[in-house]
Motif scaffolding. Sequence first.
Motif, mmCIF file in Angstrom:
data_model
loop_
_atom_site.group_PDB
_atom_site.id
_atom_site.type_symbol
_atom_site.label_atom_id
_atom_site.label_comp_id
_atom_site.label_asym_id
_atom_site.label_seq_id
_atom_site.Cartn_x
_atom_site.Cartn_y
_atom_site.Cartn_z
ATOM 1 N N LEU A 31 -45.963 44.566 -46.303
ATOM 2 C CA LEU A 31 -45.072 45.589 -46.850
ATOM 3 C C LEU A 31 -43.947 44.890 -47.585
ATOM 4 C CD1 LEU A 31 -43.673 48.702 -45.056
ATOM 5 C CD2 LEU A 31 -42.083 47.077 -46.059
ATOM 6 N N ALA A 32 -43.610 45.393 -48.774
ATOM 7 C CA ALA A 32 -42.512 44.825 -49.556
ATOM 8 C C ALA A 32 -41.630 45.948 -50.076
ATOM 9 C CB ALA A 32 -43.046 43.996 -50.723
ATOM 10 N N THR A 33 -40.326 45.676 -50.141
ATOM 11 C CA THR A 33 -39.398 46.600 -50.790
ATOM 12 C C THR A 33 -38.647 45.823 -51.868
ATOM 13 O OG1 THR A 33 -37.542 46.168 -49.278
ATOM 14 C CG2 THR A 33 -39.091 47.909 -48.665
ATOM 15 N N THR A 34 -38.358 46.495 -52.980
ATOM 16 C CA THR A 34 -37.677 45.847 -54.093
ATOM 17 C C THR A 34 -36.981 46.905 -54.929
ATOM 18 O OG1 THR A 34 -37.984 44.391 -56.019
ATOM 19 C CG2 THR A 34 -39.753 45.947 -55.543
ATOM 20 N N TYR A 35 -35.930 46.492 -55.610
ATOM 21 C CA TYR A 35 -35.225 47.398 -56.524
ATOM 22 C C TYR A 35 -36.011 47.508 -57.824
ATOM 23 C CZ TYR A 35 -31.412 49.011 -59.621
ATOM 24 O OH TYR A 35 -30.649 49.697 -60.524
ATOM 25 N N THR A 36 -36.244 46.373 -58.472
ATOM 26 C CA THR A 36 -37.047 46.365 -59.692
ATOM 27 C C THR A 36 -38.374 45.665 -59.432
ATOM 28 O OG1 THR A 36 -35.951 44.334 -60.417
ATOM 29 C CG2 THR A 36 -35.064 46.406 -61.240
ATOM 30 N N LEU A 37 -39.329 45.946 -60.290
ATOM 31 C CA LEU A 37 -40.687 45.430 -60.123
ATOM 32 C C LEU A 37 -41.282 45.206 -61.499
ATOM 33 C CD1 LEU A 37 -43.310 45.052 -58.247
ATOM 34 C CD2 LEU A 37 -43.759 47.455 -58.752
ATOM 35 N N ASP A 38 -42.037 44.127 -61.670
ATOM 36 C CA ASP A 38 -42.852 44.010 -62.882
ATOM 37 C C ASP A 38 -44.318 43.902 -62.483
ATOM 38 O OD1 ASP A 38 -43.938 41.194 -63.057
ATOM 39 O OD2 ASP A 38 -41.813 40.691 -63.022
ATOM 40 N N PHE A 39 -45.173 44.448 -63.332
ATOM 41 C CA PHE A 39 -46.590 44.538 -63.007
ATOM 42 C C PHE A 39 -47.231 43.165 -62.854
ATOM 43 C CE2 PHE A 39 -46.728 48.974 -64.948
ATOM 44 C CZ PHE A 39 -46.930 49.588 -63.727
ATOM 45 N N GLU A 40 -46.820 42.212 -63.657
ATOM 46 C CA GLU A 40 -47.469 40.899 -63.589
ATOM 47 C C GLU A 40 -47.256 40.275 -62.215
ATOM 48 O OE1 GLU A 40 -46.173 38.513 -66.847
ATOM 49 O OE2 GLU A 40 -47.689 39.330 -68.194
ATOM 50 N N THR A 41 -46.031 40.361 -61.690
ATOM 51 C CA THR A 41 -45.774 39.819 -60.361
ATOM 52 C C THR A 41 -46.569 40.586 -59.309
ATOM 53 O OG1 THR A 41 -43.559 39.131 -61.033
ATOM 54 C CG2 THR A 41 -43.982 39.279 -58.673
ATOM 55 N N ALA A 42 -46.615 41.911 -59.446
ATOM 56 C CA ALA A 42 -47.371 42.710 -58.481
ATOM 57 C C ALA A 42 -48.859 42.375 -58.520
ATOM 58 C CB ALA A 42 -47.161 44.202 -58.755
ATOM 59 N N ILE A 80 -46.054 48.329 -51.593
ATOM 60 C CA ILE A 80 -44.820 47.945 -52.269
ATOM 61 C C ILE A 80 -44.020 49.215 -52.562
ATOM 62 C CG2 ILE A 80 -43.807 46.862 -54.313
ATOM 63 C CD1 ILE A 80 -46.355 45.184 -54.559
ATOM 64 N N PHE A 81 -42.753 49.219 -52.159
ATOM 65 C CA PHE A 81 -41.856 50.349 -52.425
ATOM 66 C C PHE A 81 -40.750 49.867 -53.358
ATOM 67 C CE2 PHE A 81 -43.923 51.289 -48.457
ATOM 68 C CZ PHE A 81 -44.133 52.667 -48.483
ATOM 69 N N CYS A 82 -40.533 50.589 -54.474
ATOM 70 C CA CYS A 82 -39.505 50.191 -55.431
ATOM 71 C C CYS A 82 -38.742 51.411 -55.912
ATOM 72 C CB CYS A 82 -40.117 49.446 -56.621
ATOM 73 S SG CYS A 82 -41.075 50.484 -57.745
ATOM 74 N N GLU A 83 -37.575 51.172 -56.482
ATOM 75 C CA GLU A 83 -36.744 52.245 -57.016
ATOM 76 C C GLU A 83 -37.471 52.964 -58.149
ATOM 77 O OE1 GLU A 83 -32.554 53.768 -58.289
ATOM 78 O OE2 GLU A 83 -33.546 53.305 -56.396
ATOM 79 N N ALA A 84 -37.503 54.294 -58.087
ATOM 80 C CA ALA A 84 -38.142 55.079 -59.139
ATOM 81 C C ALA A 84 -37.463 54.820 -60.483
ATOM 82 C CB ALA A 84 -38.077 56.567 -58.797
ATOM 83 N N GLY A 85 -38.277 54.558 -61.499
ATOM 84 C CA GLY A 85 -37.742 54.285 -62.827
ATOM 85 C C GLY A 85 -37.344 52.849 -63.039
#
Length: 614
Positions: A31-42, A80-85
């Motif tokens: 399980l991961a939480t993050t504010y921002t996310l990029d697809f390549e890292t995911a 993975i849970f991240c901030e919407a938008g």
Amino acid sequence: MQNNAALDPENRALYAEILRAPAGYDLDAALATTYTLDFETALVVPATLAFHAAENRQETLDTPLALLEGLERLSSRIAIFCEAGRIKSVPKGANRLTALLEDTVTEVTAPRDGAFHPKLWFLRFVPIGGHGRPRLRLALLSRNLTTDASWDLTLSLDGVATANARDQNAPLVELVSALPGMASGRPAPAHVASMVASLAKDLARAEWDYPRHVNKISFAVNGLSDRVWRPQVGRTLGIISPFVTDGALSALSRGVDPANACLLGRAEEMALLSPETLARFGKRLVLDEMAETEDGEESDEPLRGPVPTRGLHAKAFITERYKSTEITMGSGNATTPALISGNNVEVFATLTGYTDHLRTMEDQLSPERLGRFLREFVPFEPVNTAKEDAAEARLEKLRRDLAGSGPILRCEEDDEGRILLHLSAQTEIIIPDGIGLRIWPVVVGIEHGIGLTALDAREHLLGRLPLRDVTRWIGVRLVDELTGLEQYFTLGSDLVDLPDARTAEILRALIENQDAFLRYIRLLLGDVSEAAKALFAAGKGGTLSGVFGTGRDAPILEDMVRALTGDGRQLRDIERLVTRLSDPQTGRSEIIPNEFLHLWETFRAVMPKDQRND
């Protein structure tokens, strides 16, 4: 915490180290939480968990079969849970494998109208062979799940689940348990909610192995209720924070002699502080000759030397109380939303040890340690950015509104087998005058987008795509026409009426001929480390033939017989692949050799029924 220097930038933990399974264990859930996310890292994360032969992130991204197999093996075990938008946009078009992240990534919003800002990993590893207790790992980070190369801090703890719950972990359990309920728009998938509940039970009972010289670790979470945690006041205070506000710094430093207070931040943020606030800190420092980035901003430059070249992203609070030193690290900046109002969802860990062992604030910031990368802050008059700040505020409000609108993408197949994507939203959004909105299917890029002045229940034709390029992700560009300020981001939608064959189409796009199919079969059957080495060698321009064979000469039969005597996982993977690539009517496929299909039917006849997709 090597050499007692908890804050030395040379003691950096890479994602690959955090995600690596202990010897003799496999990943069971992450399980991961993050504010921002990029697809390549995911996309890289599952491949990193599946294969540890990649030398760097780009090497993995250049190896599509490794990405595919990592996603196929492990995406259902990762949440993975991240901030919407706050998923980064890909204006030129995203990797179509992002479709396989649709159930992995859940967008959330903070319950108190702040930012969802925690950055943590919680992983459970199970013994290979099934004998023994699972191992647990908790990592609290200061950076997001992106390519940000700023200096950050990480606390990584290994442990096991005991028989009884431990009060120490209660704040973390509260955060993890609340995650599915924070989902914005599309709910968290049922299997994700179930996995999170299971992880929360183990987290409640976790007993951690402490770092050297640490006697106590306590956790805290803000943003879930009216309770607001902040570091305790001591006789000294060290604050490391990229973002700062007058109110938070005044509250944190109350009662501390300025001679015993130190602030390390970003120059452009400190320039905005009042003289009264700055006077509370006898030492005011910034990183020396480093370009500072926005929170989570992407860096395309490789890391050079012992520290990043892209600025400060670490957050820490250091204080001395009685004979102990307390070091708090986590996601929260020294700002009002993080530590005063508590509107942001933040997570913290405080490590306590004898000052003789953990050393003082002065020691941590000494020239022999972190101090060699620092210089005194010289006050300057900040550039007047009132017009740009106002524009950014307008765009931020619209971003949040769009993220909460509940976008829907409805699929409709036309006479040529292409998919018409119809975009609508559950909540009406009127685009304010002076702001331009463009939306596009994320795989095909911004050139295939449409401009909108409103988003509501009425459907707009967003695109006509081959099935393999259909995902629930939509790219968004906002433009403030007065200033020209732009924001790019990605939103998830609720994808409805998606044909069942989408994943099979993606596989066919990557496994495009019979030789590629046989090589992929060898990947499924072969030793993971050797297969990974071959894949990454091919990604560098080498060849797979040395390990996988060039086609029908590959000794697949021998490997399949060996797999038949194992636990069945490899044959289940082959069953899954053959089913997806075969025509449901004829059972045949242009990219599966007939000889292999005949061989496979023989194996299916002797496979246990619980391993078959009957």
